[in-house]
Design an enzyme around this catalytic site. Structure first.
Site, PDB file in Angstrom:
ATOM      1  N   VAL A   1      -5.756  20.423  22.881  1.00 51.96           N
ATOM      2  CA  VAL A   1      -6.754  20.622  21.818  1.00 51.96           C
ATOM      3  C   VAL A   1      -7.422  21.996  21.965  1.00 51.96           C
ATOM      4  O   VAL A   1      -7.622  22.720  20.984  1.00 51.96           O
ATOM      5  CB  VAL A   1      -7.804  19.490  21.840  1.00 51.96           C
ATOM      6  CG1 VAL A   1      -8.889  19.733  20.796  1.00 51.96           C
ATOM      7  CG2 VAL A   1      -7.132  18.139  21.592  1.00 51.96           C
TER       8      VAL A   1
ATOM      9  N   LYS B   1     -13.983  11.535  24.200  1.00 52.35           N
ATOM     10  CA  LYS B   1     -14.599  10.223  23.905  1.00 52.35           C
ATOM     11  C   LYS B   1     -15.041   9.494  25.159  1.00 52.35           C
ATOM     12  O   LYS B   1     -16.037   8.772  25.136  1.00 52.35           O
ATOM     13  CB  LYS B   1     -13.674   9.343  23.066  1.00 52.35           C
ATOM     14  CG  LYS B   1     -12.264   9.250  23.580  1.00 52.35           C
ATOM     15  CD  LYS B   1     -11.266   9.681  22.543  1.00 52.35           C
ATOM     16  CE  LYS B   1     -10.236  10.566  23.206  1.00 52.35           C
ATOM     17  NZ  LYS B   1      -8.951  10.605  22.607  1.00 52.35           N
TER      18      LYS B   1
ATOM     19  N   ILE C   1     -10.046  13.140  10.941  1.00 50.30           N
ATOM     20  CA  ILE C   1     -10.776  12.505   9.831  1.00 50.30           C
ATOM     21  C   ILE C   1     -12.284  12.453  10.091  1.00 50.30           C
ATOM     22  O   ILE C   1     -12.712  12.191  11.208  1.00 50.30           O
ATOM     23  CB  ILE C   1     -10.205  11.108   9.459  1.00 50.30           C
ATOM     24  CG1 ILE C   1     -10.422  10.091  10.557  1.00 50.30           C
ATOM     25  CG2 ILE C   1      -8.746  11.202   9.097  1.00 50.30           C
ATOM     26  CD1 ILE C   1      -9.901   8.719  10.184  1.00 50.30           C
TER      27      ILE C   1
ATOM     28  N   GLU D   1      -3.024  10.704  25.614  1.00 56.56           N
ATOM     29  CA  GLU D   1      -3.924  11.233  26.629  1.00 56.56           C
ATOM     30  C   GLU D   1      -3.104  11.681  27.835  1.00 56.56           C
ATOM     31  O   GLU D   1      -1.953  11.248  28.000  1.00 56.56           O
ATOM     32  CB  GLU D   1      -4.895  10.141  27.085  1.00 56.56           C
ATOM     33  CG  GLU D   1      -5.775   9.587  25.976  1.00 56.56           C
ATOM     34  CD  GLU D   1      -6.651  10.655  25.348  1.00 56.56           C
ATOM     35  OE1 GLU D   1      -7.485  11.233  26.049  1.00 56.56           O
ATOM     36  OE2 GLU D   1      -6.493  10.914  24.148  1.00 56.56           O
TER      37      GLU D   1
ATOM     38  N   ASP E   1      -8.731   3.628  24.799  1.00 58.95           N
ATOM     39  CA  ASP E   1      -9.060   4.810  23.992  1.00 58.95           C
ATOM     40  C   ASP E   1      -9.666   4.369  22.653  1.00 58.95           C
ATOM     41  O   ASP E   1     -10.672   4.925  22.199  1.00 58.95           O
ATOM     42  CB  ASP E   1      -7.784   5.643  23.761  1.00 58.95           C
ATOM     43  CG  ASP E   1      -8.054   6.877  22.922  1.00 58.95           C
ATOM     44  OD1 ASP E   1      -8.534   7.879  23.475  1.00 58.95           O
ATOM     45  OD2 ASP E   1      -7.826   6.824  21.696  1.00 58.95           O
TER      46      ASP E   1
ATOM     47  N   LYS F   1     -13.647   4.781  21.047  1.00 60.64           N
ATOM     48  CA  LYS F   1     -13.948   5.256  19.699  1.00 60.64           C
ATOM     49  C   LYS F   1     -14.840   4.254  18.964  1.00 60.64           C
ATOM     50  O   LYS F   1     -15.742   4.627  18.213  1.00 60.64           O
ATOM     51  CB  LYS F   1     -12.646   5.523  18.941  1.00 60.64           C
ATOM     52  CG  LYS F   1     -11.902   6.728  19.520  1.00 60.64           C
ATOM     53  CD  LYS F   1     -10.475   6.832  19.050  1.00 60.64           C
ATOM     54  CE  LYS F   1      -9.805   8.071  19.633  1.00 60.64           C
ATOM     55  NZ  LYS F   1      -8.354   8.086  19.466  1.00 60.64           N
TER      56      LYS F   1
HETATM   57  N1  HSE Z   1      -4.730   9.914  22.503  1.00 61.82           N
HETATM   58  C1  HSE Z   1      -5.541   9.914  21.328  1.00 61.82           C
HETATM   59  C2  HSE Z   1      -4.803   9.189  20.214  1.00 61.82           C
HETATM   60  C3  HSE Z   1      -5.854  11.317  20.928  1.00 61.82           C
HETATM   61  O1  HSE Z   1      -3.585   8.981  20.359  1.00 61.82           O
HETATM   62  O2  HSE Z   1      -5.408   8.807  19.228  1.00 61.82           O
HETATM   63  C4  HSE Z   1      -6.838  11.464  19.794  1.00 61.82           C
HETATM   64  O3  HSE Z   1      -8.063  10.852  20.105  1.00 61.82           O
END
Ligand code: HSE
Length: 374
Positions: free
Chosen positions: A11, A87, A118, A173, A184, A188
């Site tokens: 990123v 996150k 988004i 990740e 993950d 979020k």
């Molecule tokens: N590893 C995360 C995903 C990256 O696949 O959504 C973006 O947050």
């Protein structure tokens, strides 16, 4: 505006390249790990070089919690606004960092930490000022969605092959366990809940990923139906919060069933606005970098002396209650015919499966949405 960066990986390099093309921003320093050597001409290896530079904003895309938190504390403490795509950092330390930013009168934004490109956190942070947000969530992990849709389309023969490709494409990740275990997505959901309801879930949430997808009966993962990994948070009437992540089965031609590849579909429901859905790329270098640039532009536009925040001053940590939310589930044990449950609570289902696994039985489960959307 002069900015510095922490991290120049997937990123980070995306952000770096966009800033280099921009007329509004210039890069002072970029912190990388000593083993990475001089990735870009602005490379530094010590966080104190950034703390003491003249940058107004620091963009963090290193990942991890402890070191990132130490850097964030130092940068915000030095009066710099802070933007992160991390996150794990915001889920673990978002309240502390928001309070520090408030004390210092600077901005703390993390659009890129949920939904990739988004603008779901951004939109909710504006909507909540004049509307009560009732629930939010969606397909929030690009890696698992890529794996699930590739397997369904027969692009890869195995789960492992699809995961390797997701890693190559920069979706996963560094340690993809967070993606496939559902953690993950849960992080979020934690951020969505903090921004939407002012309640940051600290424990009691239920998380199931896609690691057992091979046990899902063929009919439900390849045919008229499709499996998606869904995260959801709900602000209940009594003020409690429901929050969970689990696989869910949809009709292939439903709204959620049609979200493929690394795409995400987030939603939120406002008391006044009704349901809003936002669709776009949820992972990958440039889409995620674009969300960090959106936050940067917001800070550029912020009137001098004011600040932009995603976590409000009144946000508090809460324990999640998953007893009231009920679904019909499909439960498949290895080598047995799948079982369809009566409506049972999310808390009950996740705890039943935990016990079954502790007794050595392998299984897959998913909420079953015959007609409805989440
Ligand atoms: N590893 C995360 C995903 C990256 O696949 O959504 C973006 O947050």
């Amino acid at each position: 505006m002069l900015v510095s960066m922490l991290g120049c990986g997937v990123v980070g390099l995306g952000v770096y390249n966009i800033i280099k093309e921009s007329e509004d921003f210039k890069i002072a320093n970029v912190l990388v790990r000593p083993v990475e050597k001089d990735v870009v001409p602005e490379t530094v290896f010590n966080i104190d070089d950034i703390v003491s530079d003249n940058s107004e904003v620091v963009l963090e895309c290193m990942g991890g919690v402890d070191f990132a938190y130490m850097c964030a504390e130092k940068c915000i403490g030095a009066g710099k606004s802070f933007i992160t795509s991390n996150k794990a950092l915001v889920a673990a330390k978002g309240l502390e960092l928001s309070r520090l930013a408030e004390e210092k009168g600077v901005s703390f934004l993390f659009s890129a930490a949920c939904g990739g490109a988004i603008p779901v956190l951004h939109n909710i942070s504006v909507a909540r000022e004049t509307d009560r947000i009732l629930n939010c969530g969606g397909i929030l992990n690009g890696t698992t969605n890529f794996i699930l849709s590739s397997l369904r389309e027969g692009k890869f023969v195995s789960y492992k092959e699809a995961l390797d490709e997701a890693k190559k494409l920069g979706y996963a990740e560094a340690d993809p366990t967070a993606d496939v275990s559902g953690m993950d997505t849960m992080r979020k959901v934690i951020l969505l809940s903090a921004v939407a309801f002012g309640k940051l879930p600290v424990d009691g949430y239920s998380v199931e990923g896609i690691e057992n997808i091979d046990l899902c009966p063929y009919k439900y993962k390849r045919d008229e139906y499709t499996v998606k990994l869904i995260g959801r948070a709900k602000h209940n009437e009594d003020g409690s919060v429901t929050a969970y992540v689990e696989p869910a089965i949809f009709k292939t031609n439903s709204t959620f069933g049609s979200v493929n590849s690394n795409f995400n579909m987030a939603f939120y429901t406002g008391e006044n606005s009704g349901r809003i859905s936002i669709f776009g790329q949820g992972a990958g270098r440039v889409p995620t970098a674009s969300a960090m640039m959106r936050d940067l532009t917001e800070i550029l536009r912020t009137v001098k002396g004011s600040r932009s925040v995603m976590i409000s001053e009144s946000c508090e940590g809460v324990s999640v209650m998953n007893e009231a939310e009920k679904h019909n589930y499909i439960l498949a044990f290895k080598g047995e015919k799948p079982e369809f449950t009566e409506p049972v609570s999310v808390a009950f289902m996740h705890s039943r499966v935990k016990k079954e696994r502790e007794s050595g039985r392998e299984c897959f489960f998913a909420a079953f949405y015959e007609n409805a959307e989440v």
